[in-house]
Design a protein around this motif. Structure first.
Motif, short mmCIF file in Angstrom:
data_model
loop_
_atom_site.label_atom_id
_atom_site.label_comp_id
_atom_site.label_asym_id
_atom_site.label_seq_id
_atom_site.Cartn_x
_atom_site.Cartn_y
_atom_site.Cartn_z
N ALA A 90 37.53 153.02 -8.27
CA ALA A 90 38.28 154.26 -8.32
C ALA A 90 39.43 154.17 -7.33
O ALA A 90 39.53 153.22 -6.55
N ASP A 91 40.31 155.15 -7.36
CA ASP A 91 41.39 155.19 -6.36
C ASP A 91 40.79 155.28 -4.96
O ASP A 91 41.21 154.58 -4.04
N ILE A 92 39.81 156.19 -4.80
CA ILE A 92 39.07 156.30 -3.54
C ILE A 92 37.59 156.37 -3.90
O ILE A 92 37.16 157.26 -4.64
N ASN A 93 36.83 155.43 -3.39
CA ASN A 93 35.41 155.38 -3.70
C ASN A 93 34.63 156.42 -2.91
O ASN A 93 35.01 156.79 -1.80
N CYS A 130 36.97 159.29 -6.42
CA CYS A 130 38.20 160.06 -6.67
C CYS A 130 39.14 159.22 -7.52
O CYS A 130 39.56 158.13 -7.11
N ASP A 131 39.47 159.71 -8.71
CA ASP A 131 40.50 159.12 -9.56
C ASP A 131 41.61 160.14 -9.71
O ASP A 131 41.41 161.22 -10.29
N PHE A 132 42.77 159.83 -9.16
CA PHE A 132 43.88 160.79 -9.21
C PHE A 132 44.33 161.00 -10.66
O PHE A 132 44.47 160.04 -11.42
N ASP A 133 44.57 162.27 -11.01
CA ASP A 133 45.06 162.58 -12.35
C ASP A 133 46.58 162.42 -12.40
O ASP A 133 47.20 161.91 -11.45
N ALA A 134 47.19 162.85 -13.48
CA ALA A 134 48.63 162.66 -13.68
C ALA A 134 49.45 163.41 -12.64
O ALA A 134 50.60 163.04 -12.37
N THR A 135 48.87 164.45 -12.04
CA THR A 135 49.57 165.20 -11.01
C THR A 135 49.31 164.67 -9.61
O THR A 135 49.81 165.22 -8.62
N GLY A 136 48.49 163.61 -9.52
CA GLY A 136 48.19 163.03 -8.22
C GLY A 136 47.10 163.75 -7.46
O GLY A 136 47.06 163.67 -6.22
N GLY A 144 50.81 158.01 -2.08
CA GLY A 144 51.02 156.57 -2.00
C GLY A 144 49.76 155.90 -1.51
O GLY A 144 48.71 155.98 -2.13
N ASN A 145 49.84 155.25 -0.33
CA ASN A 145 48.62 154.68 0.24
C ASN A 145 47.97 155.64 1.24
O ASN A 145 47.08 155.27 1.99
N MET A 146 48.44 156.89 1.22
CA MET A 146 47.84 157.94 2.03
C MET A 146 47.42 159.09 1.11
O MET A 146 47.87 159.18 -0.03
N ALA A 147 46.55 159.95 1.62
CA ALA A 147 46.13 161.12 0.86
C ALA A 147 45.92 162.29 1.82
O ALA A 147 45.33 162.12 2.89
N SER A 148 46.44 163.43 1.46
CA SER A 148 46.12 164.65 2.20
C SER A 148 45.01 165.36 1.43
O SER A 148 44.74 165.05 0.26
N TRP A 149 44.35 166.31 2.08
CA TRP A 149 43.31 167.02 1.37
C TRP A 149 43.14 168.43 1.91
O TRP A 149 43.54 168.75 3.02
N THR A 150 42.52 169.26 1.07
CA THR A 150 41.99 170.55 1.47
C THR A 150 40.53 170.56 1.08
O THR A 150 40.11 169.86 0.15
N ASN A 151 39.73 171.32 1.80
CA ASN A 151 38.30 171.33 1.50
C ASN A 151 37.66 172.65 1.90
O ASN A 151 38.17 173.40 2.72
N THR A 152 36.51 172.92 1.28
CA THR A 152 35.57 173.88 1.80
C THR A 152 34.38 173.08 2.32
O THR A 152 34.09 171.99 1.80
N LEU A 153 33.73 173.58 3.36
CA LEU A 153 32.60 172.86 3.93
C LEU A 153 31.58 173.89 4.43
O LEU A 153 31.77 174.51 5.47
N ASP A 154 30.54 174.10 3.63
CA ASP A 154 29.50 175.06 3.97
C ASP A 154 28.33 174.33 4.63
O ASP A 154 27.96 173.23 4.21
N GLY A 161 44.41 161.11 5.43
CA GLY A 161 43.75 159.81 5.54
C GLY A 161 44.53 158.74 4.80
O GLY A 161 45.53 159.02 4.13
N THR A 162 44.09 157.51 4.94
CA THR A 162 44.69 156.39 4.22
C THR A 162 43.64 155.75 3.32
O THR A 162 42.45 155.83 3.59
N TYR A 163 44.10 155.12 2.24
CA TYR A 163 43.18 154.38 1.38
C TYR A 163 43.81 153.05 0.99
O TYR A 163 45.03 152.89 0.99
N ASP A 164 42.93 152.09 0.69
CA ASP A 164 43.43 150.74 0.37
C ASP A 164 43.19 150.40 -1.09
O ASP A 164 42.67 151.21 -1.86
N SER A 165 43.57 149.19 -1.46
CA SER A 165 43.48 148.78 -2.87
C SER A 165 42.05 148.62 -3.35
O SER A 165 41.80 148.53 -4.55
N ASN A 166 41.10 148.57 -2.43
CA ASN A 166 39.69 148.47 -2.80
C ASN A 166 39.00 149.83 -2.85
O ASN A 166 37.79 149.90 -3.07
#
Length: 232
Positions: free
Chosen positions: A35-38, A87-93, A141-151, A177-182
């Protein structure tokens, strides 16, 4: 046995699920990119001086109790959350995955008078099953931002593991965070907060910085007023 004994801190399900020798420094990833991010576990650090606090009596006389991490997890981390899906990014990233708190090990920066003038420890309540929350990642790109809920269910204990208080909290968070090709993922910064609590690696603003921004703002307002008077 005191609370500082690492087996008391590390969530039992975390140790049972993954051998420490197989845990990567910041996460568990597959050897072949699927996946893009395992899916994997992220280890977080709560440094001394971070703006991490809990207001246990909710605007009462106690005020905020500040915390720092107890480094009992791999790499000296103190907190662990698990991304339960790839995580597999969709067409909107974007992609949305499940997220679960698996370990929390924080210690008050100073003794707390309201709890017997002793240091207290904030942990996950291991008598409860931690809820599954959600995380939405945005590709950069090789980075990802995120939003989350955490209960999560938490408990506050003393150094002898006596329970002082328990509760439930729901954080709204963000990070980078950053992610790599693996498909490996590394958290760079995070910030989770609620009405009466915050958990972050961001530093407490320095009083001089806050004062400087206030004076700058006042100076700007005064300049506008002076300009208006001159124009008249």
């Amino acid at each position: 046995m005191t609370i500082l004994n690492p087996p008391k801190f590390v969530t039992r399900s975390l140790i049972g699920a993954v051998g420490l020798s197989a845990i990567a420094f910041f996460g568990v990833t597959e050897s072949v990119k699927a996946a893009d991010i395992n899916a994997g576990i992220d280890y977080l650090f709560t440094p001394l001086g971070s703006d991490t606090w809990v207001d246990f009596d909710q605007s009462g006389p106690m005020g905020r109790v500040y915390f720092k991490g107890v480094p009992v997890l791999p790499g000296g981390a103190d907190t662990a959350v698990e991304r339960l899906n790839d995580c597999d990014f969709d067409a909107t990233g974007k992609c949305t995955i499940d997220l679960q708190f698996v370990s929390l090990n924080l210690m008050s920066v100073t003794p707390v008078a309201e709890f017997g003038n002793q240091n207290v420890f904030l942990m996950l309540d291991d008598t409860q099953t931690q809820p599954v929350s959600s995380m939405t990642l945005m590709d950069m790109g090789n980075m990802a931002s995120w939003t989350n809920t955490l209960d999560f269910y938490w408990k506050l204990v003393d150094s002898q593991n006596n329970i002082l208080q328990t509760g439930f909290e729901s954080f709204i968070g963000s990070g980078l965070g950053t992610y790599d090709s693996n498909g490996g993922f590394i958290v760079k910064t995070y910030d989770d907060s609620a009405a009466w609590a915050r958990h972050t690696d961001k530093k407490i603003p320095e009083p001089s910085t806050t004062l400087g921004l206030l004076l700058l703002g006042l100076g700007s307002v005064a300049g506008i007023k002076r300009k208006g008077s001159t124009e008249k």
